[in-house]
Design a protein around this motif. Structure first.
Motif, PDB file in Angstrom:
ATOM      1  N   GLN A 149     -56.470 -12.127  41.434  1.00 14.93           N
ATOM      2  CA  GLN A 149     -57.326 -13.202  40.937  1.00 14.93           C
ATOM      3  C   GLN A 149     -57.513 -13.115  39.427  1.00 14.93           C
ATOM      4  OE1 GLN A 149     -60.931 -14.064  42.998  1.00 14.93           O
ATOM      5  NE2 GLN A 149     -60.019 -13.676  44.988  1.00 14.93           N
ATOM      6  N   LEU A 183     -57.531 -11.890  53.809  1.00 14.02           N
ATOM      7  CA  LEU A 183     -58.129 -11.960  55.140  1.00 14.02           C
ATOM      8  C   LEU A 183     -57.062 -12.099  56.216  1.00 14.02           C
ATOM      9  CD1 LEU A 183     -61.249 -14.200  54.457  1.00 14.02           C
ATOM     10  CD2 LEU A 183     -61.191 -11.735  54.912  1.00 14.02           C
ATOM     11  N   SER A 205     -56.554  -7.950  45.891  1.00 12.10           N
ATOM     12  CA  SER A 205     -56.813  -9.380  45.787  1.00 12.10           C
ATOM     13  C   SER A 205     -57.578  -9.704  44.504  1.00 12.10           C
ATOM     14  CB  SER A 205     -57.595  -9.861  47.010  1.00 12.10           C
ATOM     15  OG  SER A 205     -57.850 -11.226  46.909  1.00 12.10           O
ATOM     16  N   LEU A 206     -58.521  -8.854  44.152  1.00 13.42           N
ATOM     17  CA  LEU A 206     -59.261  -9.056  42.899  1.00 13.42           C
ATOM     18  C   LEU A 206     -58.336  -8.957  41.690  1.00 13.42           C
ATOM     19  CD1 LEU A 206     -62.532  -7.066  43.611  1.00 13.42           C
ATOM     20  CD2 LEU A 206     -62.320  -9.525  43.304  1.00 13.42           C
ATOM     21  N   SER A 249     -59.702 -19.522  43.364  1.00 18.81           N
ATOM     22  CA  SER A 249     -60.108 -18.128  43.606  1.00 18.81           C
ATOM     23  C   SER A 249     -60.701 -17.963  44.999  1.00 18.81           C
ATOM     24  CB  SER A 249     -61.119 -17.671  42.548  1.00 18.81           C
ATOM     25  OG  SER A 249     -60.519 -17.572  41.297  1.00 18.81           O
ATOM     26  N   TYR A 305     -58.912  -5.739  49.350  1.00 21.00           N
ATOM     27  CA  TYR A 305     -59.899  -6.473  48.562  1.00 21.00           C
ATOM     28  C   TYR A 305     -59.668  -6.237  47.067  1.00 21.00           C
ATOM     29  CZ  TYR A 305     -64.542  -8.380  47.493  1.00 21.00           C
ATOM     30  OH  TYR A 305     -65.589  -9.130  47.018  1.00 21.00           O
ATOM     31  N   TRP A 330     -58.792 -15.866  48.766  1.00 22.39           N
ATOM     32  CA  TRP A 330     -59.298 -14.881  49.718  1.00 22.39           C
ATOM     33  C   TRP A 330     -58.695 -15.056  51.104  1.00 22.39           C
ATOM     34  CZ3 TRP A 330     -60.940 -10.658  47.995  1.00 22.39           C
ATOM     35  CH2 TRP A 330     -61.628 -10.589  46.807  1.00 22.39           C
TER      36      TRP A 330
END
Length: 186
Positions: free
Chosen positions: A144, A119, A140-141, A111, A137, A115
């Motif tokens: 995950q 980025l 991406s969450l 996890s 963001y 990131w």
């Protein structure tokens, strides 16, 4: 930062104490009861999150009255972080309670490495604003949480039975856990 502030604050309020409570009960109860504690706990968290999210949706424009309307809208959209936080925290608490430490550590490491992808996307684009960063963001969450679900699916409860008699014990255990974490932060 202001975009993610209220969603992460509200997610902390919703999930505070509940994953630790579920971890305690999953680790210390008979196998037959474990699934009901997990399912009942996550349902409690989602039920608490509904009014909290609605309240957040209507209060964010008030708290961010001096901000650009695009920032306000993105902060409201970012409230989707709350169900993502519930899913991730409960799934991780479940495998940690079942002493699946290698899997838990693997998920935590991967996890963190995931990131790198969002980025690196931000470095590719020249004109990046706060809304774009928040969207990347949030995406991406989501990835995950999907990753965590895929890795923990065979560790999930076999039965999704909600037991109303477990609600009060879960809440009674989670409230002191929540309050103690707030005291530690002050």
């Amino acid at each position: 930062a202001i975009i993610i502030l209220y969603a992460t604050l509200l997610a902390g309020i919703v999930t505070s104490g509940l994953p630790a409570t579920i971890m305690y009960y999953v680790a210390n109860k008979a196998t037959a009861e474990v699934d009901s504690y997990f399912t009942t706990g996550i349902v409690i968290a989602f039920l608490i999150s509904i009014p909290i999210t609605i309240l957040g949706f209507y209060l964010i424009p008030y708290f961010l009255a001096t901000q650009n309307p695009r920032i306000v809208s993105m902060a409201q959209l970012y409230l989707w972080f709350i169900p993502l936080a519930i899913c991730a925290s409960f799934l991780l608490a479940n495998i940690q309670a079942k002493m699946e430490i290698r899997l838990w550590n693997f998920i935590r490491i991967v996890s963190a490495l995931l990131w790198i992808f969002p980025l690196s996307i931000l470095f590719i684009f020249d004109d990046v604003d706060a809304n774009f960063v928040a969207k990347i963001y949030l995406l991406s969450l989501i990835s995950q949480v999907v990753f965590i679900v895929l890795l923990t699916r065979n560790k999930m409860p076999k039965s999704y039975k909600i037991q109303s008699n477990l609600v009060m014990p879960i809440i009674k255990y989670s409230l002191p856990t929540t309050l103690s974490s707030y005291i530690q932060q002050s």
